[in-house]
Design a protein around this motif. Structure first.
Motif, PDB file in Angstrom:
ATOM      1  N   PRO A  85     -37.824  96.391  74.172  1.00  0.00           N
ATOM      2  CA  PRO A  85     -37.676  94.863  73.267  1.00  0.00           C
ATOM      3  C   PRO A  85     -36.406  94.098  73.036  1.00  0.00           C
ATOM      4  O   PRO A  85     -35.816  95.162  71.978  1.00  0.00           O
ATOM      5  CB  PRO A  85     -39.222  94.703  72.388  1.00  0.00           C
ATOM      6  CG  PRO A  85     -39.067  95.620  71.806  1.00  0.00           C
ATOM      7  CD  PRO A  85     -39.365  96.791  73.187  1.00  0.00           C
ATOM      8  N   ILE A  86     -35.950  93.226  73.185  1.00  0.00           N
ATOM      9  CA  ILE A  86     -35.066  93.047  72.107  1.00  0.00           C
ATOM     10  C   ILE A  86     -35.152  91.239  71.070  1.00  0.00           C
ATOM     11  O   ILE A  86     -35.763  90.832  71.546  1.00  0.00           O
ATOM     12  CB  ILE A  86     -34.170  91.593  73.633  1.00  0.00           C
ATOM     13  CG1 ILE A  86     -33.458  92.783  74.697  1.00  0.00           C
ATOM     14  CG2 ILE A  86     -32.654  90.845  72.856  1.00  0.00           C
ATOM     15  CD1 ILE A  86     -32.862  92.275  75.830  1.00  0.00           C
ATOM     16  N   THR A  87     -34.753  91.440  70.102  1.00  0.00           N
ATOM     17  CA  THR A  87     -34.801  90.695  69.059  1.00  0.00           C
ATOM     18  C   THR A  87     -33.909  90.070  68.587  1.00  0.00           C
ATOM     19  O   THR A  87     -32.805  91.054  68.728  1.00  0.00           O
ATOM     20  CB  THR A  87     -35.893  91.480  68.080  1.00  0.00           C
ATOM     21  OG1 THR A  87     -35.013  92.598  67.531  1.00  0.00           O
ATOM     22  CG2 THR A  87     -37.015  91.888  68.508  1.00  0.00           C
ATOM     23  N   LEU A  88     -33.511  89.176  68.234  1.00  0.00           N
ATOM     24  CA  LEU A  88     -31.934  89.019  67.936  1.00  0.00           C
ATOM     25  C   LEU A  88     -32.128  87.972  66.838  1.00  0.00           C
ATOM     26  O   LEU A  88     -33.123  87.241  66.559  1.00  0.00           O
ATOM     27  CB  LEU A  88     -31.629  88.204  68.683  1.00  0.00           C
ATOM     28  CG  LEU A  88     -31.166  88.014  70.047  1.00  0.00           C
ATOM     29  CD1 LEU A  88     -30.889  86.685  71.177  1.00  0.00           C
ATOM     30  CD2 LEU A  88     -29.829  89.215  70.225  1.00  0.00           C
ATOM     31  N   ALA A  93     -28.597  84.745  68.038  1.00  0.00           N
ATOM     32  CA  ALA A  93     -28.799  84.647  68.659  1.00  0.00           C
ATOM     33  C   ALA A  93     -27.908  82.823  68.723  1.00  0.00           C
ATOM     34  O   ALA A  93     -28.116  82.558  69.740  1.00  0.00           O
ATOM     35  CB  ALA A  93     -30.376  83.652  68.527  1.00  0.00           C
ATOM     36  N   ALA A  94     -27.354  82.564  68.061  1.00  0.00           N
ATOM     37  CA  ALA A  94     -27.046  81.253  67.803  1.00  0.00           C
ATOM     38  C   ALA A  94     -25.257  81.616  68.472  1.00  0.00           C
ATOM     39  O   ALA A  94     -24.989  80.619  69.275  1.00  0.00           O
ATOM     40  CB  ALA A  94     -26.616  81.073  66.838  1.00  0.00           C
ATOM     41  N   ALA A  95     -24.867  82.587  68.264  1.00  0.00           N
ATOM     42  CA  ALA A  95     -24.235  83.504  68.873  1.00  0.00           C
ATOM     43  C   ALA A  95     -23.603  83.059  70.158  1.00  0.00           C
ATOM     44  O   ALA A  95     -23.177  82.725  71.229  1.00  0.00           O
ATOM     45  CB  ALA A  95     -23.264  84.383  68.248  1.00  0.00           C
ATOM     46  N   LEU A  96     -24.913  84.081  71.208  1.00  0.00           N
ATOM     47  CA  LEU A  96     -25.696  83.581  72.589  1.00  0.00           C
ATOM     48  C   LEU A  96     -25.171  82.518  72.934  1.00  0.00           C
ATOM     49  O   LEU A  96     -24.983  82.419  74.105  1.00  0.00           O
ATOM     50  CB  LEU A  96     -26.477  85.176  72.619  1.00  0.00           C
ATOM     51  CG  LEU A  96     -26.117  86.291  72.271  1.00  0.00           C
ATOM     52  CD1 LEU A  96     -27.459  87.064  72.633  1.00  0.00           C
ATOM     53  CD2 LEU A  96     -24.729  86.702  73.481  1.00  0.00           C
ATOM     54  N   LEU A 119     -33.355  82.782  75.602  1.00  0.00           N
ATOM     55  CA  LEU A 119     -32.172  83.398  73.836  1.00  0.00           C
ATOM     56  C   LEU A 119     -33.368  82.360  73.109  1.00  0.00           C
ATOM     57  O   LEU A 119     -33.841  83.207  72.016  1.00  0.00           O
ATOM     58  CB  LEU A 119     -31.288  82.874  74.107  1.00  0.00           C
ATOM     59  CG  LEU A 119     -30.117  82.735  74.501  1.00  0.00           C
ATOM     60  CD1 LEU A 119     -28.650  81.901  74.317  1.00  0.00           C
ATOM     61  CD2 LEU A 119     -29.957  84.102  73.666  1.00  0.00           C
ATOM     62  N   ARG A 120     -34.372  81.058  74.101  1.00  0.00           N
ATOM     63  CA  ARG A 120     -35.549  80.526  73.283  1.00  0.00           C
ATOM     64  C   ARG A 120     -36.683  81.590  72.741  1.00  0.00           C
ATOM     65  O   ARG A 120     -36.919  82.252  71.933  1.00  0.00           O
ATOM     66  CB  ARG A 120     -35.997  79.859  73.776  1.00  0.00           C
ATOM     67  CG  ARG A 120     -34.990  78.480  73.658  1.00  0.00           C
ATOM     68  CD  ARG A 120     -34.395  77.362  72.129  1.00  0.00           C
ATOM     69  NE  ARG A 120     -34.157  75.943  72.767  1.00  0.00           N
ATOM     70  CZ  ARG A 120     -33.090  76.126  71.882  1.00  0.00           C
ATOM     71  NH1 ARG A 120     -33.325  76.406  70.633  1.00  0.00           N
ATOM     72  NH2 ARG A 120     -32.592  74.874  71.668  1.00  0.00           N
ATOM     73  N   ALA A 121     -37.405  82.202  73.645  1.00  0.00           N
ATOM     74  CA  ALA A 121     -37.784  83.420  74.270  1.00  0.00           C
ATOM     75  C   ALA A 121     -37.649  84.397  72.878  1.00  0.00           C
ATOM     76  O   ALA A 121     -37.952  85.260  72.306  1.00  0.00           O
ATOM     77  CB  ALA A 121     -38.091  84.159  75.620  1.00  0.00           C
ATOM     78  N   ALA A 122     -36.172  84.827  72.726  1.00  0.00           N
ATOM     79  CA  ALA A 122     -35.918  85.887  71.930  1.00  0.00           C
ATOM     80  C   ALA A 122     -35.836  85.780  70.578  1.00  0.00           C
ATOM     81  O   ALA A 122     -34.554  86.736  70.152  1.00  0.00           O
ATOM     82  CB  ALA A 122     -34.493  86.393  72.324  1.00  0.00           C
ATOM     83  N   ASP A 129     -29.501  73.468  68.969  1.00  0.00           N
ATOM     84  CA  ASP A 129     -29.379  73.740  70.335  1.00  0.00           C
ATOM     85  C   ASP A 129     -27.722  73.165  70.306  1.00  0.00           C
ATOM     86  O   ASP A 129     -27.224  72.467  70.246  1.00  0.00           O
ATOM     87  CB  ASP A 129     -29.440  71.855  70.871  1.00  0.00           C
ATOM     88  CG  ASP A 129     -29.478  71.188  71.980  1.00  0.00           C
ATOM     89  OD1 ASP A 129     -29.293  72.423  72.402  1.00  0.00           O
ATOM     90  OD2 ASP A 129     -29.155  70.287  72.270  1.00  0.00           O
ATOM     91  N   PRO A 130     -27.557  74.483  71.247  1.00  0.00           N
ATOM     92  CA  PRO A 130     -26.254  74.165  71.210  1.00  0.00           C
ATOM     93  C   PRO A 130     -25.837  73.481  72.118  1.00  0.00           C
ATOM     94  O   PRO A 130     -23.937  73.899  72.149  1.00  0.00           O
ATOM     95  CB  PRO A 130     -26.076  76.429  72.455  1.00  0.00           C
ATOM     96  CG  PRO A 130     -27.202  76.485  72.348  1.00  0.00           C
ATOM     97  CD  PRO A 130     -28.511  75.602  72.142  1.00  0.00           C
ATOM     98  N   TYR A 131     -26.298  72.803  72.574  1.00  0.00           N
ATOM     99  CA  TYR A 131     -25.323  72.019  73.914  1.00  0.00           C
ATOM    100  C   TYR A 131     -25.402  70.214  73.696  1.00  0.00           C
ATOM    101  O   TYR A 131     -24.197  69.372  73.631  1.00  0.00           O
ATOM    102  CB  TYR A 131     -26.721  71.283  75.125  1.00  0.00           C
ATOM    103  CG  TYR A 131     -26.908  72.679  76.328  1.00  0.00           C
ATOM    104  CD1 TYR A 131     -25.829  72.956  77.300  1.00  0.00           C
ATOM    105  CD2 TYR A 131     -27.756  74.086  76.093  1.00  0.00           C
ATOM    106  CE1 TYR A 131     -25.204  73.802  77.601  1.00  0.00           C
ATOM    107  CE2 TYR A 131     -27.782  74.683  76.705  1.00  0.00           C
ATOM    108  CZ  TYR A 131     -26.407  74.637  78.042  1.00  0.00           C
ATOM    109  OH  TYR A 131     -26.988  76.214  78.331  1.00  0.00           O
TER     110      TYR A 131
END
Length: 317
Positions: A85-88, A93-96, A119-122, A129-131
């Motif tokens: 499992p990947i945890t951030l 998460a913000a950087a990605l 990324l939301r799930a992780a 919102d990075p957009y």
């Protein structure tokens, strides 16, 4: 052809992951349509061995098991191929998410959007919102060159390409046969690194100098692809980033800010001109030409001559 191979690899991977017991070559051939269409046993064996090696190179763990009758079987155990499992945390998460925003353009927008959902799930916070622009600076990697997409696909699929390329010193483009390795953006320009078949050496090409269509070929690569392709370092060395000499230029006041950022000394001359001392290395002449009439090379004489030659070539073109 690339799509057919990808489909064949996917079907093979699903067979190996979905079986509870090792499957023999015969059983795999009967289960996958592309293998049934193989003309002969030798053709199937070569295709299967290549596909098996490709899947292992992609990271699939394939087990080889021999039964009591001496027949070899293959399977890909789910436990061996399950990722942890990947945890951030919020910062990771913000950087990605910021990286996903960089690719929010054209044909890459779909992939970036899908990556954002993962990324939301992780662990990417819902209120981030990075957009949405959060400051005065917004990171973007522009992709205006028509050659970008076919070259990106050729790099991915390891397919040689042919295109017409115009050097900065040439009046007309010349055909190039290239085995593409990697694409990279440096100072707002995209570059391709690969093996130039005609010259028998590694070369770096600026995408904005590629004219016409990029045509792919089905042949295999003839040169070994290096583990690390340093596109940026190569281009940087051309622009004098690793230079151990200096050049003296005149620069029009208010122009050439990239040159000013590299300058070790700046002196006002008056009448709208400044004098700069900048690092001098291979390829600096090509960079200076981009600033046109805003730059005049004072010394060394060899750099001045190279810049003049390039400007004359552009004028003839």
């Amino acid at each position: 052809m690339a799509i057919a191979k990808a489909e064949r690899l996917m079907n093979l991977a699903l067979c190996l992951l979905g079986t509870r017991r090792p499957l023999s070559k015969r059983e795999l051939r009967d289960s996958i349509e592309a293998y049934l269409e193989a003309g002969s046993d030798d053709s199937f064996n070569r295709m299967f061995e290549r596909d098996k090696d490709d899947l292992r190179e992609l990271g699939l763990v394939i087990e080889t098991v021999e039964n009591l009758d001496g027949e070899v079987g293959y399977r890909a155990g789910r436990d061996s191929n399950r990722l942890p499992p990947i945890t951030l945390d919020a910062e990771e998460a913000a950087a990605l998410g910021l990286a996903a925003k960089v690719w929010q353009q054209a044909r890459l927008a779909g992939a970036a959007s899908g990556a954002l959902q993962k990324l939301r799930a992780a662990g990417l916070p819902e209120d981030v919102d990075p957009y949405e622009p959060h400051g005065a600076l917004e990171p973007r990697i522009p992709v205006h060159e028509a050659a970008f997409e076919p070259l990106m696909l050729a790099c991915r699929d390891r397919r040689p390409v042919v295109f017409d390329y115009r050097k900065a010193t040439a009046a007309r483009p010349e055909p190039r046969q290239v085995e593409p390795w990697a694409l990279e953006c440096w100072r707002g320009h995209w570059y391709l690194a690969g093996w130039d078949r005609d010259r028998g050496a590694e070369r770096v090409f600026r995408l904005s100098r590629i004219t016409g269509k990029v045509r792919s070929r089905s042949a295999k690569f003839t040169a070994e692809v290096p583990d690390v392709v340093t596109v940026r370092e190569t281009v940087a060395s051309w622009a004098g980033e690793s230079a151990d000499r200096s050049a003296l230029i005149r620069l029009r006041t208010g122009a050439g800010y990239p040159l000013r950022a590299k300058a070790s000394r700046v002196r006002e001359l008056g009448d709208g001109w400044d004098e700069l001392e900048i690092p001098y290395g291979h390829g600096l002449d090509a960079w200076l030409v981009e600033f046109g009439p805003d730059v005049v090379v004072l010394e060394p004489a060899e750099l001045r001559a190279d810049v003049v030659d390039r400007l004359r070539a552009v004028a003839k073109g």
